[in-house]
Scaffold this active site. Structure first.
Site, mmCIF file in Angstrom:
data_model
loop_
_atom_site.group_PDB
_atom_site.id
_atom_site.type_symbol
_atom_site.label_atom_id
_atom_site.label_comp_id
_atom_site.label_asym_id
_atom_site.label_seq_id
_atom_site.Cartn_x
_atom_site.Cartn_y
_atom_site.Cartn_z
ATOM 1 N N ASN A 165 9.369 4.658 3.999
ATOM 2 C CA ASN A 165 8.983 4.104 5.289
ATOM 3 C C ASN A 165 10.190 3.443 5.942
ATOM 4 O O ASN A 165 11.147 3.062 5.279
ATOM 5 C CB ASN A 165 7.900 3.032 5.098
ATOM 6 C CG ASN A 165 6.541 3.602 4.754
ATOM 7 O OD1 ASN A 165 5.679 3.721 5.605
ATOM 8 N ND2 ASN A 165 6.355 3.968 3.487
ATOM 9 N N ARG A 194 0.849 -1.206 0.000
ATOM 10 C CA ARG A 194 0.000 0.000 0.000
ATOM 11 C C ARG A 194 0.887 1.261 0.000
ATOM 12 O O ARG A 194 1.126 1.857 -1.037
ATOM 13 C CB ARG A 194 -0.953 -0.013 1.209
ATOM 14 C CG ARG A 194 -2.153 0.910 1.045
ATOM 15 C CD ARG A 194 -1.910 2.354 1.397
ATOM 16 N NE ARG A 194 -1.510 2.530 2.797
ATOM 17 C CZ ARG A 194 -1.007 3.654 3.268
ATOM 18 N NH1 ARG A 194 -0.834 4.699 2.467
ATOM 19 N NH2 ARG A 194 -0.656 3.751 4.548
ATOM 20 N N ASP A 195 1.456 1.585 1.130
ATOM 21 C CA ASP A 195 2.257 2.822 1.198
ATOM 22 C C ASP A 195 3.486 2.718 0.299
ATOM 23 O O ASP A 195 3.969 3.725 -0.224
ATOM 24 C CB ASP A 195 2.687 3.084 2.654
ATOM 25 C CG ASP A 195 2.914 4.567 2.929
ATOM 26 O OD1 ASP A 195 2.650 5.389 2.036
ATOM 27 O OD2 ASP A 195 3.367 4.909 4.039
ATOM 28 N N HIS A 230 8.555 7.205 8.939
ATOM 29 C CA HIS A 230 9.350 7.287 7.715
ATOM 30 C C HIS A 230 10.792 7.584 8.122
ATOM 31 O O HIS A 230 11.036 8.298 9.082
ATOM 32 C CB HIS A 230 8.803 8.380 6.784
ATOM 33 C CG HIS A 230 7.574 7.933 6.047
ATOM 34 N ND1 HIS A 230 7.487 7.884 4.681
ATOM 35 C CD2 HIS A 230 6.381 7.478 6.503
ATOM 36 C CE1 HIS A 230 6.296 7.437 4.319
ATOM 37 N NE2 HIS A 230 5.595 7.190 5.412
ATOM 38 N N CYS A 250 8.846 9.965 -0.162
ATOM 39 C CA CYS A 250 8.059 11.104 0.314
ATOM 40 C C CYS A 250 7.993 12.134 -0.798
ATOM 41 O O CYS A 250 9.026 12.594 -1.289
ATOM 42 C CB CYS A 250 8.721 11.702 1.544
ATOM 43 S SG CYS A 250 7.974 13.239 2.093
ATOM 44 N N HIS A 307 3.671 4.939 12.996
ATOM 45 C CA HIS A 307 3.966 4.831 11.559
ATOM 46 C C HIS A 307 5.095 5.805 11.246
ATOM 47 O O HIS A 307 4.930 7.015 11.358
ATOM 48 C CB HIS A 307 2.703 5.187 10.761
ATOM 49 C CG HIS A 307 2.910 5.233 9.278
ATOM 50 N ND1 HIS A 307 2.599 4.160 8.459
ATOM 51 C CD2 HIS A 307 3.404 6.193 8.462
ATOM 52 C CE1 HIS A 307 2.888 4.481 7.198
ATOM 53 N NE2 HIS A 307 3.379 5.715 7.177
#
Lengths: 320, 320
Positions: free
Chosen positions: A260, A25-26, A220, A251, A218
């Site tokens: 991430n 997903r991310d 990064h 990002c 969560h």
């Protein structure tokens, strides 16, 4: 609260660490290419074989604009067929929630942002409207406690648009999300601004106030503090952590920056710090060729994939 | 102890963080190429201009075998001419100590290892003999308190040759080094085995027992925990940290692995955690082109060099 809590604890038992793998997903939001559906299934099955149990597999979005998530229903069914595995999906509007309820997805994630500016630019909704979406999701479940509803608060440690974020503001939003029906609260360092001191202080502020709901961190790794921040969150009592295989997921506000926090490195950190993950790191590292093959041109991160775990000492946590 | 302590506190004041830049020593031990002397001087002067005050500039070794350190005397004089700057050099035997005493070097480093096996293979001396070298150095100073004598204990968190290392063994060695005359104690994760929990526990064990001598933490980022380990050391009360610009300095036991913890990222961690470094990170990042130019083919690490510091929030520590 009893039923809500039972469902949250089914996915995230209080007495152990749970690591959520968000690569599908991310990790795919910004990549130029994306894996084929069979390759994604191989990814999930191999990761499951290594002990991974939590998979965020995509976002319910229009297929024409986001082809990388077109196979989300297939992947949810794949996870559903694996022993002890849980699927998660991003649902950013009423359509997405309706779509998710037609699948056996275990958890849906509603995103909002700590700042109004980021919320409007990221999901084109006000924070109030995003919190309303949580209530809407509860209503749509029609008395069922599934899927679990996860509220994820972006830019909780500072915002690329709105600047400073007061910890009290994140707390206010976390409490509002819990009140609206969220059963898991996510605190996200979306743009990689956090240092470990900020992570520890914010987690120590939020955890007791949303207790007994689980809190997810969560992170990064944009500025190299990802693993330090994860350690600070563990110290503060957080037991659910997000990451992506190979540190996928750049990002948009920091071109060329890492994404991430690398899932493999998270596993090592936890094990080396006395938190058993249930994950076999050596087996997990065997997934790397799939990423290399399916995401050509993407830079993969993570120190464990380069160096491997220490060969001459015991680094795994004792308990399982 | 009074005079010893005064000298140690001259280099490492108790009330602030000191970051030691080791790029010109530990960073050049394995590189195929090395900077010219003018480029090294430019490196030191620009870093000094950015606020760096502690430079380890080389090792006193035979020039024929280690040409990268042939200009060590020039670099010591360079640092000596810079306001508030301190030079350090590795001295692994009696010859090296004698040579160092003919220079204005501020600090000499005697290395030993936590395990006998690593000590013999790394410096071809037993640990007892290395501790004897500390006493020898004290004698050679003939009553002067300069240069400062730094004992650095390699593989303190586990050894690539000897395996597990008990914290009590590192403590025993640290106390023996202090007794032999060391005025600074270094705890080194030479092979990158440590996690933050180990760092915190070992530092909390050693610090009070060698107090008031300063303790240095020397970290390698081999397994992605370098910055987390630095944070753990800060939490435990350590105020002197080693690093190298660009994370130079690979590990011979982990080919392709990252080296020392990146100095730029250390600066960011400290500032973001409330520890003023006196270093201007933006100016420090301007050194990157020198490294790129002078060390072609070397992989440079560090997240700050990729992403830069956060643009929209205040991340620097308030005090100076």
């Amino acid at each position: 609260m009893t039923s809500r809590l039972a469902n949250a604890r089914r996915l995230y038992p209080e007495d152990r660490v749970a690591l959520r793998e968000l690569g599908l997903r991310d990790g795919l939001q910004l990549t130029k290419t994306f894996p084929s559906t069979p390759a994604k299934i191989e990814w999930i099955e191999k990761a499951h074989g290594a002990g991974v149990r939590h998979f965020e597999v995509g976002s319910f979005l229009p297929v024409r604009t986001f082809p990388q998530f077109a196979d989300i229903r297939t992947l949810i069914r794949t996870v559903d067929g694996l022993d002890g595995a849980f699927s998660s999906a991003l649902t950013l509007n009423e359509h997405a929630i309706a779509d998710s309820l037609e699948t056996p997805v275990d958890e849906i994630v509603v995103a909002l942002s700590a700042t109004e500016e980021h919320c409007m630019s990221n999901i084109r909704r006000s924070r109030r409207s995003a919190i309303g979406l949580l209530s809407h999701a509860v209503g749509e479940r029609k008395g069922s406690d599934r899927p679990l509803i996860n509220a994820s608060i972006s830019v909780s440690f500072g915002c690329s648009v709105g600047g400073e974020v007061a910890p009290e503001e994140v707390l206010r939003l976390a409490e509002a999300c819990a009140e609206a029906g969220a059963e898991v609260i996510g605190i996200a360092d979306t743009v990689g601004f956090a240092g470990p001191r900020q992570v520890r202080e914010l987690c120590e502020l939020v955890l007791p106030r949303v207790h007994p709901l689980p809190v997810i961190i969560h992170l990064h790794d944009t500025r190299g503090t990802g693993i330090a921040n994860a350690y600070a969150a563990l110290q503060a009592g957080v037991r659910v952590l997000d990451g992506t295989l190979g540190g996928l997921g750049g990002c948009p506000f920091a071109p060329g920056a890492t994404g991430n926090v690398a899932f493999e490195d998270l596993v090592y950190l936890c094990e080396r710090s006395g938190f058993a993950t249930g994950i076999d790191l050596e087996k997990l590292l065997e997934l790397r060729p799939i990423l290399d093959r399916e995401l050509p041109g993407e830079t993969l991160y993570g120190a464990l994939a380069r160096a491997g775990p220490p060969a001459t000492i015991r680094w795994q946590s004792g308990s399982t």
